[in-house]
Design an enzyme around this catalytic site. Structure first.
Site, PDB file in Angstrom:
ATOM      1  CG  ASP A 480      -0.482  -0.769   2.514  1.00 26.73           C
ATOM      2  OD1 ASP A 480       1.036  -0.759   2.858  1.00 26.73           O
ATOM      3  OD2 ASP A 480      -0.366   0.447   3.430  1.00 26.73           O
ATOM      4  CG  ASP A 485       3.647   2.021  11.658  1.00 23.26           C
ATOM      5  OD1 ASP A 485       2.373   2.744  10.698  1.00 23.26           O
ATOM      6  OD2 ASP A 485       3.309   2.443  13.380  1.00 23.26           O
ATOM      7  CD  GLU A 486      -1.313  -0.169   6.875  1.00 20.42           C
ATOM      8  OE1 GLU A 486      -1.093   1.492   7.146  1.00 20.42           O
ATOM      9  OE2 GLU A 486      -1.906  -0.753   6.508  1.00 20.42           O
ATOM     10  CG  ASP A 493      -4.107  -0.559  -1.350  1.00 22.36           C
ATOM     11  OD1 ASP A 493      -4.829  -1.719  -0.350  1.00 22.36           O
ATOM     12  OD2 ASP A 493      -3.797   0.821  -0.906  1.00 22.36           O
ATOM     13  CD1 TRP A 549      -7.726  -4.622   1.606  1.00 22.80           C
ATOM     14  CD2 TRP A 549      -9.992  -3.268   0.591  1.00 22.80           C
ATOM     15  NE1 TRP A 549      -8.047  -3.057   0.969  1.00 22.80           N
ATOM     16  CE2 TRP A 549      -9.224  -2.375   1.255  1.00 22.80           C
ATOM     17  CE3 TRP A 549     -11.451  -3.384   0.066  1.00 22.80           C
ATOM     18  CZ2 TRP A 549      -9.213  -0.848   0.993  1.00 22.80           C
ATOM     19  CZ3 TRP A 549     -11.356  -2.093   0.425  1.00 22.80           C
ATOM     20  CH2 TRP A 549     -10.969  -1.031   0.347  1.00 22.80           C
ATOM     21  CD  GLU A 760      -3.306   5.915   3.323  1.00 22.73           C
ATOM     22  OE1 GLU A 760      -2.523   7.048   3.916  1.00 22.73           O
ATOM     23  OE2 GLU A 760      -3.602   5.295   3.589  1.00 22.73           O
TER      24      GLU A 760
END
Ligand code: BGC
Length: 906
Positions: A480, A485-486, A493, A549, A760
């Protein structure tokens, strides 16, 4: 002088004769050029025919595979024979059994309709890997128990030595790790790959890499392997240390160095107990937080023969239950190197380098600094009120700390981490010399396949932002975002952006691999997790099954088939697609799918204080029902292709019931779809859910809605289809209006704010200069870049034809919009390059097309009623046109290979 002219003339002739030549290029095995380390016992062969001959089509092919380049009888292991077929992709090997660690050579002969003589390719090759998925020796070199704690993130430097007494023919290193590794032989780094071994569903499989190290091996050798925490032990999404992905067996690797001697014998020489390790320069490494590196704790010789590294301890051994698989996708390499644009001193005194581009990778530098001087490099995407801004990184430090060794030529860089940044803040350096810094872009080494440019500089910047969004988020898995912190493989996405990604780069291998991990991580009951690899497992109440998703499994499988035409791959995906649809069936009652927890039309247009009710809230369950039907529809299409007749019947029944319920539950008698949002109409139209009458009404309401707002209001799920639905219903003019809008919300708004990647949120930076919520405000999130697909399909005009997947036959239908003076696009398909470019000048449009051999295109050229037709510039070529039809609004051509120039007076 005359002689010079004659020579030039001769050379020119020679070149044009050469240019006329028909030949075979880009020979690939499993979609890779001369790969090494392949484990597939039945690899696929593909080739491209290059020629400027008109209407050239392959009629037959013959593939030969041999164990050496002579192709003599005793070396020949497969002769396909002369096969009548126009297929030049995915022809599967079916010769003698292949053996491990061996080079194979292949060549293909092609007959085509423009000559009685065949053409012969050059000789290409591939090399097998270890050809076994489990075992090896299952002895993973690891660190001692006491150094093996999760709090100890120091990298172990493993070392071994070996001697060779015979003449070597080849040496291949096969290696992988739990964590990330870099390997060295005799002081030299092995290979040009980074962040290896890449990211898979580690509980189930880890990919190993193969390196040709023949030239690195001497008679006395040292070999070194450094391991970092990597994705394997990642602490994802701010999870507490106790709740991370710690698997209890930190820092281990497995390797086999297979030497083939001149005398034909083979030896695996790393299979011993002599491995030792010590703690060297990498004091800490972490994907989100960065690295701490003390250059005084390492020297360039640590991996050389005869060097005894201080404090070395004997390694221990560890095992692994999953599969070891060979690497079938392009791994991460270094790409663009960017020089600093300027040095900024912020109002609060920070020294910051601006690289001019938001990118993903890291910074390398040299320094005249003193030994033991500590330098800290912080990374940020934007400046806010002229200050270095890191709030949107959430828990990710993105900090690399270096302790210098005083050597001005030493190149400092991190190893097992990457940063998403445009700005670099430097602490601990008095003088900053910009010449000593460079930013290195890291991403998966997918071939570039598509280019697009236009007469509008803002659109060109948008295109560049889309491309950089892909680069920065395609690091072995589609993520993404690359900075906070991902950095996870969010399925929604990925599906939203897939078609755009597939135009810009050859993403086939990249996604084929990821889809296998999806299948591994799919739950027994069919639920597809939100992120793949599924590292959020058990960490969040909501993990998977979200509409748009989880449907990545059906949408990506289908779209990949349309772009690449690989039926074998589609068959492999079928089970996983079916499981997901069955899961939705199990969650629905009488055709109504109301279960699950959904993200909905994520990040749609919404206003904070909204008394007039302008926020465009789509009903989540309406969306879920729409995707339920769409996934079922795609499954039916695939079932038809794979001749699964009973499945076709069964799922058609499911779709029919669901569709009836969709009408009952979500559409009013007058045709309003609940929510009355752009997304509601766009999804219903795109997924073909409406009766003819409702289609008309839905489209009218959509147009009315777009005009009323004057802008888009869609989020992650509606945005990819908005302009497409407008165009396919005859309102490209409205799509163009949305595309060219510069105010918030729009695609160009971020461009006017200086964006160099896709944001985003539509309002990452607000019109008044303030920023959106730092908790979720990435400036490098590709999802809204999905507009690329519409630009390529409509401005360039290149569209897939579902009946002929993989660009065997396709449509070219540019919209020649008046807002543009020119558009240029190229796409490297499986069969070669398709080119479309048009220029508008003095009331005339000139269009140039290039159609590669072995394909054909339906070229649909719009014109105004009763005006002159499109004409071919070179009338001699009209005999080359396979078919032509003209009606009031269009000239329609069927063209085979060759270059064509058309013009049209407006
Ligand atoms: C990610 C998204 C993702 C979403 C799910 C976010 O945190 O960054 O892009 O799809 O969560 O709603």
């Amino acid at each position: 002088m005359i002689r010079y002219f004659i020579i030039t003339l001769l050379l020119t002739n020679l070149f044009s004769i050469q240019a006329q030549k028909t030949n075979i290029v880009q020979m690939e095995v499993d979609e890779l050029e001369a790969p090494i380390g392949l484990d597939n016992p039945y690899p696929n062969f593909s080739w491209i025919i290059k020629s400027n001959k008109y209407n050239l089509n392959q009629t037959h092919y013959q593939i030969l595979v041999a164990t050496d380049k002579t192709f003599l009888k005793n070396s020949l292991i497969w002769d396909s024979g002369k096969v009548p077929s126009s297929e030049s992709v995915y022809t599967s090997y079916s010769g003698k059994d292949l053996t491990y660690d061996k080079s194979y050579y292949w060549t293909v002969k092609v007959w085509h309709n423009q000559s009685s003589k065949p053409i012969q390719s050059k000789i290409s090759s591939w090399r097998t890997g270890l050809m076994k998925t489990s075992g090896w020796n299952n002895r993973w070199v690891s660190v001692l128990e006491e150094d093996n704690s999760k709090l100890n993130t120091k990298s172990p430097y493993f070392k071994n030595e070996f001697e060779i007494n015979k003449k070597i023919k080849s040496a291949y290193l096969y290696i992988t790790s739990k964590g990330m590794y870099e390997a060295f032989i005799n002081g030299q780094r092995v290979g040009d790959l980074y962040l290896t071994p890449g990211w898979t569903s580690y509980d189930n499989r880890i990919q190993y890499q193969a390196y040709d190290v023949t030239k690195m091996v001497e008679s006395k050798n040292g070999i070194g392997v450094v391991i970092g925490k990597g994705w394997y032990h990642g602490t994802f999404m701010g999870a507490e240390p106790n709740n991370d992905n710690y698997k209890g067996d930190l820092y281990s690797f497995i390797s086999e160095l297979v030497i083939t001697y001149e005398d034909g014998t083979k030896e695996n020489i790393l299979n011993d107990e002599k491995w030792k390790y010590f703690h060297g320069a990498i004091l800490h490494s972490e994907i989100y937080d960065g690295e701490k590196f003390n250059a005084n704790l390492i020297n360039n010789y640590w991996s050389s023969f005869g060097v005894d590294n201080e404090n070395s301890k004997k390694a221990m051994f560890d095992t692994y239950d999953g599969k070891l698989i060979s690497t079938s996708n392009e791994l991460i390499k270094r790409h663009e190197i960017l020089k600093p644009k300027k040095l900024i001193t912020t109002p609060s005194g920070d020294k910051v380098i601006d690289f001019g581009q938001n990118l993903v990778g890291w910074v390398e530098f040299t320094s005249n600094g003193q030994k033991d001087q500590e330098v800290k490099l912080y990374h940020a995407e934007i400046l806010f009120q002229d200050e270095f801004y890191i709030d949107n990184l959430r828990g990710a430090d993105q900090l690399n700390t270096y302790i210098l060794n005083g050597d001005p030529n030493y190149v400092y860089r991190p190893h097992f981490t990457f940063q998403g940044f445009r700005y670099l803040k430097i602490e601990g350096m008095e003088e900053i010399n910009l010449d000593k810094f460079k930013a290195v872009a890291l991403y998966s080494d997918m071939k570039r396949s598509g280019t697009f440019s236009s007469s509008n500089p803002l659109i060109n910047q948008l295109q560049s932002n889309i491309e950089w969004g892909q680069k920065g988020n395609f690091l072995d898995v589609p993520t993404d975002c690359p900075q906070r912190d991902e950095r996870l493989g969010w399925t929604g996405d990925a599906q939203a952006f897939f078609n755009t990604a597939g135009f810009l780069r050859d993403v086939k291998n990249f996604f084929d691999k990821w889809m296998v991990d999806l299948e591994y991580d799919q739950y027994e009951n069919g639920l597809v997790p939100s992120v793949i690899p599924d590292v959020l497992d058990n960490k969040r109440p909501r993990n998977g099954g979200s509409a748009g998703w989880a449907d990545a499994v059906t949408i990506i499988s289908w779209n990949s088939f349309l772009i690449y035409g690989d039926k074998g791959q589609l068959a492999l995906r079928y089970n996983s697609m079916k499981k997901w649809v069955d899961y939705m069936i199990s969650q629905s009652k009488n055709g109504l799918y109301k279960g699950g927890d959904h993200y909905g039309d994520w990040l749609f247009y919404s206003r904070p204080n909204d008394p007039p009710g302008l926020s465009a809230v789509s009903n989540k369950y309406m969306i879920a029902q729409a995707f339920y039907q769409y996934s079922t529809d795609l499954l039916i299409k695939v079932a038809k292709i794979l001749n699964k007749d009973s499945d076709v019947l069964y799922y058609q029944g499911i779709w029919d019931t669901a569709n009836k319920v969709f009408h009952d539950e979500y559409i009013t008698k007058n045709g309003m779809i609940i929510g009355d949002t752009q997304t509601a109409y766009v999804l219903s139209l795109k997924f073909n859910l409406l009766s003819e009458n409702n289609q008309k009404i839905a489209f009218e309401r959509l147009v009315e809605n777009v005009e009323r707002y004057g802008h888009l209001t869609t989020g992650f799920l509606g945005t990819p289809y908005l302009c497409e639905v407008l165009s396919s219903n005859g309102r490209s003019d409205l799509a163009i209006k949305l595309l060219l809008r510069e105010n918030y919300p729009s695609w160009l708004y971020p461009v006017t704010k200086g964006a160099t990647t896709i944001w985003e949120r539509w309002n990452g930076i607000m019109s008044d200069g303030n920023l959106s919520d730092a908790g979720m405000n990435s400036y490098n999130h590709y999802a809204y870049g999905a507009i690329g697909e519409w630009m390529y399909n409509n401005l360039m005009g290149l569209k897939v034809n579902e009946e002929y997947p993989g660009f065997k036959r396709y449509t070219i239908e540019p919209i020649f919009d008046k807002n543009f003076e020119d558009i240029k696009g190229e796409f490297e398909s499986n069969y070669g390059k398709i080119k479309v470019s048009w220029v508008r000048k003095n009331g005339k449009i000139n269009l140039t097309l290039e159609i590669p051999p072995n394909t054909s295109s339906d070229v649909i050229l719009n014109k105004n009623k009763n005006e002159k037709n499109w004409t071919l510039d070179n009338s001699k070529l009209s005999s080359k046109i396979i078919d032509r039809k003209d009606n009031d609004n269009k000239s329609i051509f069927l063209l085979g290979s060759g270059e064509y120039k058309f013009s049209y007076v407006e």
